[in-house]
Design an enzyme around this catalytic site. Structure first.
Site: not given
Ligand code: NAI
Ligand code: MG
Length: 338
Positions: A130, A175, A206, A230, A234
Site C-alpha cells: 500500500y 510469506k 496463508d 488488512d 477482516d
C-alpha cells in the site's frame, strides 16, 4: 496526559454519520475533557467540490492531538486517491492495532468460534503493497512492495510492547518462503523480539488464515505487513461475529487515529440499523491511548452490559436500532458516574 485534548472528528460517508456521533457522546459521558474539531473529508466532499480532502484539512488534523474517524466511501474512479491512506502516510500513523475478542454472549451470526479468544493484530500501516508506488500501462500494471528496516523495526517494537503488557507471545506473520521482502521483515522482527526478550513464533500468512479460523484461542499478538494485516483483520472480524464490533487504532509517534474496522456500509447507511459499537470501542481505544484507563474500562463495561442485556443491532441477530444501542451505552455510563 494533555489537559484539554483536541480531537479532530471525521464522520466521513455512509454509516460514518450514524456511528461517530454516538462515539463522541460516549467520550463526553465518560467525562473526557476534550475539544471537538469537526473536519469534512471523503466522497461526499469529493462529489461536491472535486476534492476529497484539502491540504488545510490535514493542517487542522496536525493541530489536533488525535482523530476519531468514521469511514469513507471509495469510488472506483482511478483518479481518486484514498483519503485514509493519505492521512496515515502524512501523519505517519505506522501501526494499525486491531484487537479481536470473542463475545461472551450468544449471538445469531453466521459463524461463531468454538472457544473464547482474545488476540491483537499489529499491522504495518505505511509501506508494503500500500506504499503507493504503482504504474499502470496498456499491457501491464505494477505495484511495488517496499519493506524497510525502519518500518519493520518500529512496528515490531510496538508489537513487542503490547505483547509485554499482555505478558504473552508474539507471532510473526509473513510469506518468507516465497517473498524475499518477507524474509527481510521476518529477520528484523525476530531481532527486535529477541532484543525485547519476547517469546515468539511465526506463521506463513496463508496457513495463518486457516489456523486463525480453527484455533483463534492460540494467538495473542500478531505482527505483520500491510496487506496481510488488512486481510487477516477482516477474517478476524468474522470470527468475532460482525465488522460492527471491531475497533482499531492507527498509531504514530506524534498522532493517532481511531476508527471502526468497517467501511461506509452503503447497503445499510441512513437506516438507523448500523452497529455503533465498533465506533464506540474505537473511542475506548482513544481513551486508553490518552492514558484514561479508568474511563476506557467504563466504556468496555457499558458495551458488555448492553450486549448482555440483549440490546443488539441486526448484524448480531438483534432488533435494536443504532440509536437504541447508543443510548443504552451512554445511559449506562452516565448512571455509573452519577
Ligand atoms: P463495509 O465494511 O462498509 O461493509 C461490509 C459489510 O459489513 C456490509 O454488509 C455492511 O452492511 C456490514 N457492516 C459494515 N459496518 C457495519 C456496522 N457498523 N453495522 C452493521 N453492519 C455493518 O465494506 P464494503 O462494503 O466493502 O465497503 C463499502 C465502502 O466503504 C467502499 O466504498 C469501501 O471502499 C469503503 N471502505 C472504507 C473503509 C474506511 O474508510 N476505513 C474501510 C473499508 C471499506
Ligand atoms: Mg480493510
Amino acid at each position: 496526559m494533555v489537559s484539554l485534548m483536541k480531537v479532530a472528528v471525521i464522520e466521513g460517508d455512509g454509516v460514518g454519520h450514524e456511528v461517530i456521533p454516538p462515539a463522541v457522546d460516549v467520550l463526553k459521558a465518560a467525562g473526557l475533557n476534550f475539544e471537538i474539531v469537526p473536519v469534512e473529508v471523503g466522497y461526499g466532499k469529493w462529489e461536491r467540490t472535486g476534492r476529497a480532502m484539502d491540504e488545510s484539512d490535514l493542517d487542522v488534523m496536525r493541530d489536533c492531538d488525535c482523530i476519531l474517524f468514521g469511514a469513507i466511501t471509495t469510488p472506483s474512479d482511478p483518479n481518486y486517491q484514498s483519503v485514509l491512506l493519505r492521512i496515515r502516510r502524512e501523519l505517519d500513523l505506522y501501526a494499525n492495532v486491531r484487537p479481536f475478542r470473542s463475545l461472551n454472549i450468544p449471538v445469531d451470526t453466521p459463524y461463531v468460534a468454538r472457544q473464547p479468544f482474545d488476540f491483537i493484530i499489529v499491522r504495518e500501516n505505511t509501506e508494503g503493497l500500500y506504499g503507493g508506488k504503482e504504474e499502470i500501462g496498456e499491457d501491464r500494471a505494477t505495484s511495488i512492495r517496499t519493506i524497510t528496516r525502519k518500518g519493520s523495526e518500529r512496528i515490531a517494537r510496538i508489537a513487542c510492547k503490547i505483547a509485554q503488557e499482555r505478558k504473552n507471545r508474539l507471532t510473526i506473520v509473513h510469506k518468507a518462503n516465497v517473498l524475499r521482502s518477507c524474509s527481510f521483515f521476518r529477520e528484523v522482527c525476530i531481532k527486535v523480539a529477541q532484543e525485547h526478550d519476547i517469546p515468539f513464533d511465526e506463521g506463513l500468512v496463508d496457513s495463518m488464515a486457516y489456523n486463525l479460523i480453527l484455533f483463534p484461542h492460540k494467538y495473542d499478538v500478531l505482527v505483520t505487513t500491510n496487506l496481510f494485516g488488512d486481510i487477516l483483520s477482516d477474517l478476524s472480524a468474522a470470527l468475532v461475529g460482525s465488522l460492527g464490533l471491531c475497533p482499531s487504532a492507527n498509531i504514530g509517534d506524534k498522532y493517532a487515529l481511531f476508527e471502526p474496522v468497517h467501511g461506509s456500509a452503503p447497503d445499510i447507511a441512513g437506516r438507523d440499523v448500523a452497529n455503533p459499537l465498533a465506533a464506540i470501542l474505537s473511542a475506548r481505544l482513544m481513551l486508553e491511548w490518552a492514558g484514561e484507563q479508568e474511563k476506557a474500562g467504563l466504556v468496555q463495561q457499558a458495551v458488555d452490559h448492553v450486549l448482555e442485556m440483549g440490546i443488539k443491532t441486526a448484524d448480531l441477530g438483534g432488533h435494536a436500532s443504532t440509536k437504541e444501542v447508543s443510548d443504552a451505552v451512554v445511559g449506562y455510563i452516565a448512571n455509573v458516574r452519577r
